[in-house]
Design a protein around this motif. Sequence first.
Motif, PDB file in Angstrom:
ATOM      1  N   LEU A 113     -18.008  52.004 112.041  1.00 43.85           N
ATOM      2  CA  LEU A 113     -17.709  52.960 110.981  1.00 43.85           C
ATOM      3  C   LEU A 113     -17.226  52.158 109.790  1.00 43.85           C
ATOM      4  CD1 LEU A 113     -15.651  55.571 113.040  1.00 43.85           C
ATOM      5  CD2 LEU A 113     -18.131  55.458 112.717  1.00 43.85           C
ATOM      6  N   THR A 137     -19.801  55.648 106.902  1.00 46.01           N
ATOM      7  CA  THR A 137     -21.093  55.633 107.573  1.00 46.01           C
ATOM      8  C   THR A 137     -20.887  55.122 108.992  1.00 46.01           C
ATOM      9  OG1 THR A 137     -21.585  53.435 106.717  1.00 46.01           O
ATOM     10  CG2 THR A 137     -22.531  55.307 105.522  1.00 46.01           C
ATOM     11  N   ALA A 138     -21.542  55.787 109.909  1.00 47.72           N
ATOM     12  CA  ALA A 138     -21.529  55.376 111.311  1.00 47.72           C
ATOM     13  C   ALA A 138     -22.883  54.750 111.606  1.00 47.72           C
ATOM     14  CB  ALA A 138     -21.290  56.581 112.212  1.00 47.72           C
ATOM     15  N   TRP A 168     -29.244  58.593 115.267  1.00 48.03           N
ATOM     16  CA  TRP A 168     -28.643  59.885 114.970  1.00 48.03           C
ATOM     17  C   TRP A 168     -29.757  60.892 114.744  1.00 48.03           C
ATOM     18  CZ3 TRP A 168     -23.640  60.635 115.591  1.00 48.03           C
ATOM     19  CH2 TRP A 168     -22.770  59.557 115.491  1.00 48.03           C
ATOM     20  N   CYS A 220     -25.374  57.434 109.868  1.00 42.52           N
ATOM     21  CA  CYS A 220     -25.064  58.826 109.547  1.00 42.52           C
ATOM     22  C   CYS A 220     -23.794  58.827 108.690  1.00 42.52           C
ATOM     23  CB  CYS A 220     -24.846  59.614 110.831  1.00 42.52           C
ATOM     24  SG  CYS A 220     -24.662  61.384 110.586  1.00 42.52           S
ATOM     25  N   PHE A 261     -20.327  60.560 107.170  1.00 41.24           N
ATOM     26  CA  PHE A 261     -19.269  61.511 107.496  1.00 41.24           C
ATOM     27  C   PHE A 261     -18.231  61.489 106.391  1.00 41.24           C
ATOM     28  CE2 PHE A 261     -21.127  60.266 111.495  1.00 41.24           C
ATOM     29  CZ  PHE A 261     -21.269  61.476 112.154  1.00 41.24           C
ATOM     30  N   ALA A 301     -16.222  61.222 112.087  1.00 41.56           N
ATOM     31  CA  ALA A 301     -17.143  60.188 112.560  1.00 41.56           C
ATOM     32  C   ALA A 301     -16.792  59.767 113.986  1.00 41.56           C
ATOM     33  CB  ALA A 301     -17.109  58.985 111.621  1.00 41.56           C
TER      34      ALA A 301
END
Length: 76
Positions: free
Chosen positions: A25, A34-35, A43, A58, A60, A66
């Motif tokens: 993360l 962002t993850a 994702w 992805c 968040f 996240a």
Amino acid sequence: MARITWNETSTLCTALLDDVPVCTLKPKDIGGFTASWLDGRLWAPPSHMPKAAPQVTCFFARIEDAKLAVEKYLLG
């Protein structure tokens, strides 16, 4: 059962699944996080873009969201 732990620094948070790094993360300059999967996982596309291809990262808004999404994904 799988065990998820978090290794946190000021610029990076890494999810460890049974002591193996699986997701990072990272904070964004614009806010949010962002993850990113490290092991080939993807994702699902966002609900507002159902025909989009699955993604490695992805976004968040909050780190708590996240972390929850990563744990939910990994633990099913």
